[in-house]
Design an enzyme around this catalytic site. Sequence first.
Site, PDB file in Angstrom:
ATOM      1  N   PRO A 261     -12.127   3.524  23.275  1.00  0.00           N
ATOM      2  CG  PRO A 261     -11.683   5.540  24.353  1.00  0.00           C
ATOM      3  CD  PRO A 261     -11.100   4.196  24.063  1.00  0.00           C
ATOM      4  CG  ASN A 262     -15.303   7.047  19.900  1.00  0.00           C
ATOM      5  OD1 ASN A 262     -16.465   7.261  20.253  1.00  0.00           O
ATOM      6  ND2 ASN A 262     -14.318   7.875  20.194  1.00  0.00           N
TER       7      ASN A 262
ATOM      8  NE  ARG B 194     -14.289   6.277  15.289  1.00  0.00           N
ATOM      9  CZ  ARG B 194     -13.147   5.977  15.907  1.00  0.00           C
ATOM     10  NH1 ARG B 194     -12.889   4.734  16.267  1.00  0.00           N
ATOM     11  NH2 ARG B 194     -12.279   6.917  16.177  1.00  0.00           N
TER      12      ARG B 194
ATOM     13  CE1 TYR C 109     -10.039   4.322  12.601  1.00  0.00           C
ATOM     14  CE2 TYR C 109     -11.945   5.785  12.551  1.00  0.00           C
ATOM     15  CZ  TYR C 109     -10.630   5.534  12.895  1.00  0.00           C
ATOM     16  OH  TYR C 109      -9.894   6.495  13.537  1.00  0.00           O
TER      17      TYR C 109
ATOM     18  CG  ASN D 219      -7.571  -0.206  18.155  1.00  0.00           C
ATOM     19  OD1 ASN D 219      -7.155   0.894  18.527  1.00  0.00           O
ATOM     20  ND2 ASN D 219      -8.184  -0.375  16.991  1.00  0.00           N
TER      21      ASN D 219
ATOM     22  CB  ALA E  21      -8.669   8.746  20.918  1.00  0.00           C
TER      23      ALA E  21
ATOM     24  CD  GLU F 140       0.373   0.744  19.446  1.00  0.00           C
ATOM     25  OE1 GLU F 140       1.582   0.496  19.696  1.00  0.00           O
ATOM     26  OE2 GLU F 140      -0.045   1.878  19.199  1.00  0.00           O
TER      27      GLU F 140
ATOM     28  CG  HIS G 280      -3.472   1.671  15.893  1.00  0.00           C
ATOM     29  ND1 HIS G 280      -4.253   2.204  16.883  1.00  0.00           N
ATOM     30  CD2 HIS G 280      -2.234   1.520  16.410  1.00  0.00           C
ATOM     31  CE1 HIS G 280      -3.504   2.387  17.956  1.00  0.00           C
ATOM     32  NE2 HIS G 280      -2.282   1.985  17.702  1.00  0.00           N
TER      33      HIS G 280
ATOM     34  NE  ARG H 276      -6.600   8.557  10.493  1.00  0.00           N
ATOM     35  CZ  ARG H 276      -7.557   8.236  11.384  1.00  0.00           C
ATOM     36  NH1 ARG H 276      -7.456   7.106  12.081  1.00  0.00           N
ATOM     37  NH2 ARG H 276      -8.596   9.019  11.562  1.00  0.00           N
TER      38      ARG H 276
HETATM   39  C1  DQA Z   1      -7.454   3.785  15.844  1.00  0.00           C
HETATM   40  C2  DQA Z   1      -6.647   5.040  15.498  1.00  0.00           C
HETATM   41  C3  DQA Z   1      -6.846   6.124  16.546  1.00  0.00           C
HETATM   42  O1  DQA Z   1      -6.095   7.276  16.222  1.00  0.00           O
HETATM   43  C4  DQA Z   1      -8.306   6.504  16.648  1.00  0.00           C
HETATM   44  O2  DQA Z   1      -8.490   7.459  17.672  1.00  0.00           O
HETATM   45  C5  DQA Z   1      -9.188   5.327  16.854  1.00  0.00           C
HETATM   46  C6  DQA Z   1      -8.927   4.113  16.084  1.00  0.00           C
HETATM   47  C7  DQA Z   1      -7.403   2.737  14.709  1.00  0.00           C
HETATM   48  O3  DQA Z   1      -7.792   1.599  14.969  1.00  0.00           O
HETATM   49  O4  DQA Z   1      -7.011   3.043  13.580  1.00  0.00           O
HETATM   50  O5  DQA Z   1     -10.174   5.390  17.575  1.00  0.00           O
HETATM   51  O6  DQA Z   1      -6.902   3.204  16.994  1.00  0.00           O
END
Ligand code: DQA
Length: 148
Positions: A10-11, A18, A23, A75, A78, A99, A101, A108
């Site tokens: 998501p996102n 964003r 990011y 990735n 959330a 994984e 990020h 954070r």
């Molecule tokens: C994320 C970190 C997550 O906590 C966040 O919700 C994201 C992006 C990152 O790539 O740093 O959507 O996965």
Amino acid sequence: MKKIAVINGPNLNLLGIREPDIYGRTTLKEIIANLKKEAKKYNIKIKAFQSNHEGKIVDFIQKIGLKKYFGIIINPGALTHYSIAIRDAIKAFDIPAVEVHLSDIENREDFRKISVIKDVCVGQVKGMGPEGYKKALETLMSFDKNKN
Ligand code: DQA
């Protein structure tokens, strides 16, 4: 040619606009294009998938899990912090997953410190921005060497 699935949750389709202070300004399209270039060096084909929906990500993992994939770079956004369904889907198959990020989830908010997928993955890359995806690819490649 070996195949690696790159899954974004998501996102992450909003990368570039964003929260750029967290990011960065690189879009997901750019990240995937750069990763494809890098993967060519290893003779690897990248299959990219992004969804804002947990179930669609589970469906995708199940679909590729039944095929001969060399690895997964994921990735989950959330969903990292609470999706037991994604954890279980990764665990269901014998495909190594790394994984990633962009941000350093350890430094954070407290709720980001927990990754429910961490221990079903062969590695975790965090806080390296877009470069982290390349690092994840490297991790998968070295994991292969260790196996042989
Ligand atoms: C994320 C970190 C997550 O906590 C966040 O919700 C994201 C992006 C990152 O790539 O740093 O959507 O996965």
